[in-house]
Design a protein around this motif. Structure first.
Motif, short mmCIF file in Angstrom:
data_model
loop_
_atom_site.label_atom_id
_atom_site.label_comp_id
_atom_site.label_asym_id
_atom_site.label_seq_id
_atom_site.Cartn_x
_atom_site.Cartn_y
_atom_site.Cartn_z
N ILE A 50 0.87 -1.17 0.00
CA ILE A 50 0.00 0.00 0.00
C ILE A 50 0.91 1.23 0.00
O ILE A 50 1.58 1.51 0.99
CB ILE A 50 -0.94 0.01 1.23
N VAL A 51 0.93 1.94 -1.12
CA VAL A 51 1.75 3.15 -1.24
C VAL A 51 0.99 4.34 -0.67
O VAL A 51 1.56 5.16 0.04
CB VAL A 51 2.14 3.39 -2.72
N GLU A 52 -0.30 4.42 -0.99
CA GLU A 52 -1.18 5.46 -0.46
C GLU A 52 -2.56 4.86 -0.23
O GLU A 52 -3.00 4.02 -1.00
CB GLU A 52 -1.33 6.62 -1.46
N GLY A 53 -3.23 5.33 0.81
CA GLY A 53 -4.60 4.91 1.07
C GLY A 53 -4.71 3.83 2.11
O GLY A 53 -3.72 3.43 2.73
N GLU A 54 -5.95 3.36 2.28
CA GLU A 54 -6.23 2.35 3.30
C GLU A 54 -7.23 1.33 2.78
O GLU A 54 -8.05 1.63 1.92
CB GLU A 54 -6.80 3.02 4.55
N VAL A 55 -7.14 0.13 3.36
CA VAL A 55 -8.06 -0.96 3.04
C VAL A 55 -8.55 -1.60 4.33
O VAL A 55 -7.94 -1.43 5.39
CB VAL A 55 -7.40 -2.05 2.17
N THR A 56 -9.63 -2.33 4.23
CA THR A 56 -10.04 -3.22 5.31
C THR A 56 -9.85 -4.64 4.77
O THR A 56 -10.19 -4.92 3.62
CB THR A 56 -11.49 -2.96 5.77
N GLN A 57 -9.28 -5.51 5.60
CA GLN A 57 -9.01 -6.88 5.17
C GLN A 57 -8.96 -7.81 6.38
O GLN A 57 -7.95 -8.44 6.65
CB GLN A 57 -7.73 -6.97 4.34
N PRO A 58 -10.06 -7.90 7.12
CA PRO A 58 -10.05 -8.70 8.34
C PRO A 58 -9.77 -10.19 8.11
O PRO A 58 -9.29 -10.86 9.01
CB PRO A 58 -11.45 -8.49 8.92
N ALA A 59 -10.02 -10.70 6.91
CA ALA A 59 -9.81 -12.12 6.65
C ALA A 59 -8.46 -12.40 5.98
O ALA A 59 -8.24 -13.48 5.48
CB ALA A 59 -10.94 -12.66 5.79
N ALA A 60 -7.54 -11.43 6.00
CA ALA A 60 -6.22 -11.62 5.40
C ALA A 60 -5.33 -12.38 6.38
O ALA A 60 -4.46 -11.83 7.02
CB ALA A 60 -5.62 -10.28 5.03
N HIS A 61 -5.57 -13.67 6.49
CA HIS A 61 -4.91 -14.50 7.49
C HIS A 61 -3.42 -14.71 7.23
O HIS A 61 -2.69 -15.08 8.13
CB HIS A 61 -5.60 -15.85 7.60
N GLY A 62 -2.97 -14.47 6.01
CA GLY A 62 -1.56 -14.68 5.68
C GLY A 62 -0.64 -13.59 6.20
O GLY A 62 0.58 -13.76 6.17
N PHE A 63 -1.19 -12.48 6.67
CA PHE A 63 -0.39 -11.36 7.17
C PHE A 63 -0.51 -11.24 8.68
O PHE A 63 -1.53 -11.57 9.27
CB PHE A 63 -0.89 -10.03 6.61
N THR A 64 0.54 -10.70 9.28
CA THR A 64 0.45 -10.31 10.68
C THR A 64 -0.35 -9.01 10.76
O THR A 64 -0.59 -8.35 9.74
CB THR A 64 1.86 -10.05 11.28
N ASP A 65 -0.74 -8.61 11.96
CA ASP A 65 -1.48 -7.36 12.12
C ASP A 65 -0.67 -6.17 11.61
O ASP A 65 -1.22 -5.26 10.99
CB ASP A 65 -1.88 -7.14 13.59
N GLU A 66 0.63 -6.18 11.85
CA GLU A 66 1.49 -5.09 11.39
C GLU A 66 1.56 -5.06 9.87
O GLU A 66 1.54 -4.00 9.25
CB GLU A 66 2.91 -5.22 11.98
N GLU A 67 1.66 -6.22 9.25
CA GLU A 67 1.75 -6.30 7.79
C GLU A 67 0.46 -5.82 7.12
O GLU A 67 0.51 -5.24 6.04
CB GLU A 67 2.08 -7.73 7.35
N LYS A 68 -0.66 -6.02 7.78
CA LYS A 68 -1.94 -5.57 7.22
C LYS A 68 -2.01 -4.05 7.09
O LYS A 68 -2.81 -3.54 6.32
CB LYS A 68 -3.11 -6.03 8.10
N GLU A 69 -1.16 -3.33 7.82
CA GLU A 69 -1.12 -1.87 7.74
C GLU A 69 -0.38 -1.40 6.49
O GLU A 69 -0.65 -0.33 5.97
CB GLU A 69 -0.44 -1.28 8.98
N GLU A 70 0.57 -2.21 6.00
CA GLU A 70 1.43 -1.79 4.89
C GLU A 70 1.20 -2.56 3.59
O GLU A 70 1.65 -2.12 2.53
CB GLU A 70 2.90 -1.95 5.28
N TYR A 71 0.53 -3.71 3.68
CA TYR A 71 0.33 -4.56 2.52
C TYR A 71 -1.13 -4.96 2.41
O TYR A 71 -1.84 -5.05 3.41
CB TYR A 71 1.19 -5.84 2.63
#
Length: 108
Positions: A50-71
């Motif tokens: 994620i270069v700019e902006g935000e997403v919601t992805q509660p079911a993105a189980h492959g990422f850690t909570d920190e990674e969900k902020e940047e990817y």
């Protein structure tokens, strides 16, 4: 229902995605070549930084909570703002896992 613009770094491609649909679904519908495999948030093939902006992805189980902020896992991610994404970018933990596996194999 709100629509957001999603732009992809280096390709000039841009799509409009509703807050109710995933980025991957919209890419497929628009004929944009977005890599994917499992479509359930585990394999990380559809990962994007994620270069700019935000997403919601509660079911993105492959990422850690920190990674969900940047990817974003585009198969799970729904936009909550306009976005700029760099496709094919993986979190550092993925690279570390790959290096660890290669190192372990070399030691055998």
């Amino acid at each position: 229902m709100t629509d957001y613009t999603v732009e992809f770094v280096g390709t000039g491609e841009q799509i409009t995605v509703s807050e109710k649909e995933t980025i991957l679904r919209r890419c497929i519908e628009e004929g944009i070549a977005q890599e994917y495999s499992c479509r359930v948030g585990m394999c990380l093939a559809c990962s994007a930084k994620i270069v700019e902006g935000e997403v919601t992805q509660p079911a993105a189980h492959g990422f850690t909570d920190e990674e969900k902020e940047e990817y974003a896992l585009t198969c799970m991610a729904r936009p909550t703002s306009d976005l700029v994404l760099d496709r094919g970018q993986y979190p550092p933990s993925i690279d570390e896992d790959a290096e660890g596996s290669a190192s372990a194999a070399a030691d055998d």
